[in-house]
Design a protein around this motif. Structure first.
Motif, short mmCIF file in Angstrom:
data_model
loop_
_atom_site.label_atom_id
_atom_site.label_comp_id
_atom_site.label_asym_id
_atom_site.label_seq_id
_atom_site.Cartn_x
_atom_site.Cartn_y
_atom_site.Cartn_z
N GLY A 171 -1.85 -1.71 1.16
CA GLY A 171 -2.52 -3.05 1.47
C GLY A 171 -3.89 -2.88 1.42
O GLY A 171 -4.71 -3.70 1.61
N GLY A 172 -4.28 -1.68 0.95
CA GLY A 172 -5.75 -1.39 0.72
C GLY A 172 -6.38 -0.43 1.54
O GLY A 172 -7.37 0.30 0.79
N ASN A 173 -6.12 -0.17 2.67
CA ASN A 173 -6.68 0.91 3.47
C ASN A 173 -6.68 2.29 3.02
O ASN A 173 -7.11 3.48 3.26
N GLU A 174 -5.49 2.52 2.13
CA GLU A 174 -5.21 3.85 1.57
C GLU A 174 -6.03 4.09 0.37
O GLU A 174 -5.87 5.44 -0.26
N VAL A 175 -6.79 3.16 -0.22
CA VAL A 175 -7.35 3.51 -1.49
C VAL A 175 -8.84 4.02 -1.48
O VAL A 175 -9.54 3.19 -0.77
N PRO A 176 -9.28 4.86 -1.94
CA PRO A 176 -10.65 5.61 -1.99
C PRO A 176 -11.42 4.63 -2.74
O PRO A 176 -10.95 4.29 -3.47
N ALA A 177 -12.86 4.91 -2.35
CA ALA A 177 -13.69 4.01 -3.30
C ALA A 177 -13.80 4.45 -4.66
O ALA A 177 -13.45 5.77 -4.91
N GLY A 178 -14.05 3.72 -5.51
CA GLY A 178 -14.09 4.08 -7.03
C GLY A 178 -12.78 4.00 -7.80
O GLY A 178 -12.74 4.06 -8.92
N PHE A 179 -11.56 3.52 -7.00
CA PHE A 179 -10.52 3.43 -7.90
C PHE A 179 -10.27 1.92 -8.14
O PHE A 179 -10.83 0.90 -7.32
N PRO A 180 -9.77 1.61 -9.15
CA PRO A 180 -9.53 0.19 -9.50
C PRO A 180 -8.94 -0.82 -8.17
O PRO A 180 -8.06 -0.34 -7.59
N GLU A 181 -9.55 -2.03 -8.13
CA GLU A 181 -9.27 -2.92 -7.16
C GLU A 181 -7.64 -3.03 -6.93
O GLU A 181 -7.18 -3.51 -5.79
N PHE A 182 -6.85 -3.03 -8.10
CA PHE A 182 -5.44 -3.61 -7.97
C PHE A 182 -4.60 -2.68 -7.17
O PHE A 182 -3.59 -2.98 -6.66
N PHE A 183 -5.24 -1.33 -6.93
CA PHE A 183 -4.39 -0.38 -6.18
C PHE A 183 -4.19 -0.92 -4.68
O PHE A 183 -3.39 -0.27 -4.11
N LYS A 184 -5.10 -1.69 -4.40
CA LYS A 184 -5.09 -2.26 -2.88
C LYS A 184 -3.98 -2.97 -2.86
O LYS A 184 -3.41 -3.32 -1.64
N ALA A 185 -3.50 -3.91 -3.85
CA ALA A 185 -2.20 -4.71 -3.49
C ALA A 185 -2.55 -5.64 -2.49
O ALA A 185 -1.47 -5.87 -1.54
N ARG A 186 -3.53 -6.15 -2.41
CA ARG A 186 -3.75 -7.20 -1.32
C ARG A 186 -3.14 -8.60 -1.46
O ARG A 186 -3.17 -9.33 -0.51
N ASN A 187 -2.75 -8.92 -2.73
CA ASN A 187 -2.25 -10.17 -3.07
C ASN A 187 -1.27 -10.22 -4.44
O ASN A 187 -1.04 -8.97 -4.60
N ALA A 188 -0.72 -11.12 -4.56
CA ALA A 188 0.48 -10.89 -5.63
C ALA A 188 -0.21 -10.54 -7.03
O ALA A 188 0.40 -9.67 -7.82
N GLU A 189 -1.50 -10.76 -7.44
CA GLU A 189 -1.95 -10.49 -8.98
C GLU A 189 -2.07 -9.11 -8.70
O GLU A 189 -1.85 -8.37 -9.64
N GLU A 190 -2.83 -8.30 -7.74
CA GLU A 190 -2.99 -7.26 -7.55
C GLU A 190 -1.59 -6.42 -7.60
O GLU A 190 -1.73 -5.48 -8.11
N ALA A 191 -0.69 -6.92 -6.94
CA ALA A 191 0.69 -6.14 -7.03
C ALA A 191 1.03 -6.12 -8.23
O ALA A 191 1.75 -5.00 -8.60
#
Length: 518
Positions: A171-191
């Motif tokens: 859901g986002g807190n595992e993703v380091p800065a600089g990686f594409p936002e979709f890795f955070k999988a915060r919503n359906a589109e990113e998922a």
């Protein structure tokens, strides 16, 4: 005087830095590969048939080209002097074991791989990976594929890695800065974009984690079905048990599964803004004291009626039970664990668990939770739920290789028979992985991945530890060779050079830096 001191200190720093740099560029030693290649006759052995449940005594097992060529009555087959004879009299042959929940690093060849093979672990399911960039510390898909290729070419030695996993999706807190936002999988589109990425990267497992939102979880499940991937991992805490089963999650991990879902406040806990922030000693006490047996019975039956498998990894709770026990803290197998892992991870974890293990009455709440988890495993098995043996290797006080034997012992303590415990680490693991036609049991035509034991594991599951030899990947590893692997792991664990490599890899890893900052 000060100038001399300055030059002396500067010189010392330069020499130290040069020495460290030399140790880092100097290649690490390779795992010993002293197994004997050839075709084999294992004479007069008792074969444990994990599929039928029988024990076939006085068998001759012939291995050719790494495959089981024949299994017949002892002494009845044609004589073939080209076969390397192995005396199986008084011994027991079981399939190679699979650890169905592991975490490997770039440097596993010096730590985990020798311990796995020395303990008869011939297959593993890896449940972490990388994002869009190679990582200096975490084992990525390419690393695991390289290890498999080296195994096939007999240029390397590791367990077989079956299944390719994403990094944990949280859901986002595992993703380091600089990686594409979709890795955070915060919503359906990113998922959905995340699934597209991992499908293209060669993954077939999406590792779900605890803080993933219900919206993103459902989108992951739908996109995964379309792309031919599967969800495996944690049940996100805001996703109900029924929603997880309905989504078709392929496997769910860890012993807290029913501890969370069977207590009276499960729905209230899920509704919190940050549920895991409430996972404190008081809440753990409630998990035990508000355990609803009838609710648990219904949920266990739902699991049994589903296609979802459960990997309890019981040992991740055991550390809380035994963290204050000197015998546990000073386990002799610690010599195989790299110094940095022991001092920076394992010991502090044990200290934290020991500090918050007891409630106000003096009761060890972790021990009460552990007993409940054992009961859940026994009840789930009795109800017909599909259970896998996995250890969470890399977690604190989970000893790679050795831990699968510990887990099988815990399964029997939970109520499984030794045969059923063995199945969870052999044929059931192969069925789950879709490779039961080649692995998981001792049958003609299958890979000859087998362990020769000095005692009967069906009489006492602890006898899986009485390893006389391992047959793996067309090679025979006798006891002396297995001891060489253990000695190699022992040397590496205490090696300054190896520990410096671990430290340097961890410091350069953005994924690890985020983990430690969390």
């Amino acid at each position: 005087m000060l100038r001399k001191l300055f030059y002396g200190v500067t010189g010392l720093l330069v020499v130290t830095a040069s020495l460290v740099a030399l140790l880092l560029v100097w290649p690490l030693p390779e795992i010993p590969q002293h197994g004997r290649s050839g075709d084999f006759l294992i004479h007069d052995v008792a074969v444990v048939d994990v599929e039928s449940g029988g024990l076939r005594r006085n068998r001759d097992v012939v291995v050719r080209d790494g495959l089981i060529h024949s299994i017949g009555p002892a002494g009845k087959g044609p004589r073939d002097d080209a076969l390397i004879a192995v005396n199986g009299a008084g011994k027991y042959l079981i399939p190679g074991l699979w650890d169905m929940h592991t975490h490997s690093t770039k440097l596993s060849a010096q730590y985990q791989h020798p311990l796995f093979v020395a303990n008869g672990v011939t297959g593993v399911r890896e449940l972490w990976g990388c994002m869009s960039e190679p990582d200096s510390f975490m084992a990525c898909i390419d690393d695991r594929q390289d290890w498999n290729d080296a195994l096939d070419e007999h240029s390397g030695l590791s367990p077989r890695y079956v299944g390719q996993s994403s990094f944990q999706i949280n859901g986002g807190n595992e993703v380091p800065a600089g990686f594409p936002e979709f890795f955070k999988a915060r919503n359906a589109e990113e998922a959905r974009r995340l699934v597209d990425f991992y499908a293209g990267a060669g993954a077939d497992i999406l590792k779900t984690y605890s803080e993933l939102s219900p919206e993103a979880y459902q989108a992951l499940a739908e996109a995964a079905r379309t792309q031919g991937l599967s969800l495996q991992g944690h049940r996100p805490v805001k996703v109900s048990f029924g929603e997880m089963l309905a989504a078709g999650q392929r496997s769910v991990e860890h012993p807290r599964l029913f501890l969370f879902e069977c207590h009276a406040g499960a729905a209230e806990f899920r509704a919190l803004d940050r549920p895991l922030a409430a996972y404190n000693p008081e809440f753990r006490r409630r998990l035990v004291d508000e355990h609803d047996e009838e609710r648990c019975r219904i949920l266990i039956e739902e699991l049994a009626d589903s296609d979802t498998w459960w990997t309890p990894t019981l040992q991740v709770l055991r550390i809380g039970v035994l963290a204050g026990d000197p015998a546990f803290r000073d386990d002799p197998r610690l010599k195989y664990v790299p110094y940095l892992f022991r001092e920076l991870m394992w010991m502090p974890d044990a200290d934290r668990k020991a500090a918050d293990a007891h409630d106000e009455s003096g009761r060890n709440v972790y021990a009460a939770m552990y007993e409940l988890a054992l009961a859940h495993v026994g009840s789930a098995h009795a109800a017909g739920a599909k259970i896998l043996a996995g250890t969470d290797a890399f977690d604190s006080y989970v000893f790679p290789g050795f831990a699968i034997h510990d887990e099988l012992t815990e399964f029997v303590a939970a109520g499984l028979s030794p045969l059923d415990a063995l199945r969870a680490a052999t044929i059931d693991a192969a069925v789950f992985s879709g490779v039961e036609d080649r692995f998981g049991s001792i049958a003609v035509g299958k890979a000859a991945d087998m362990i020769l034991l000095d005692a009967d594991p069906l009489a006492d599951i602890r006898n899986t530890q009485s390893i006389n030899a391992v047959f793996f990947n067309g090679q025979y590893f006798d006891r002396s060779v297995l001891d060489d692997l253990l000695a190699f792991a022992d040397r590496q664990a205490g090696s300054l050079r190896y520990n410096l490599h671990i430290l340097w890899a961890a410091l350069r890893s953005p994924l690890i830096r985020v983990q430690f900052a969390d």
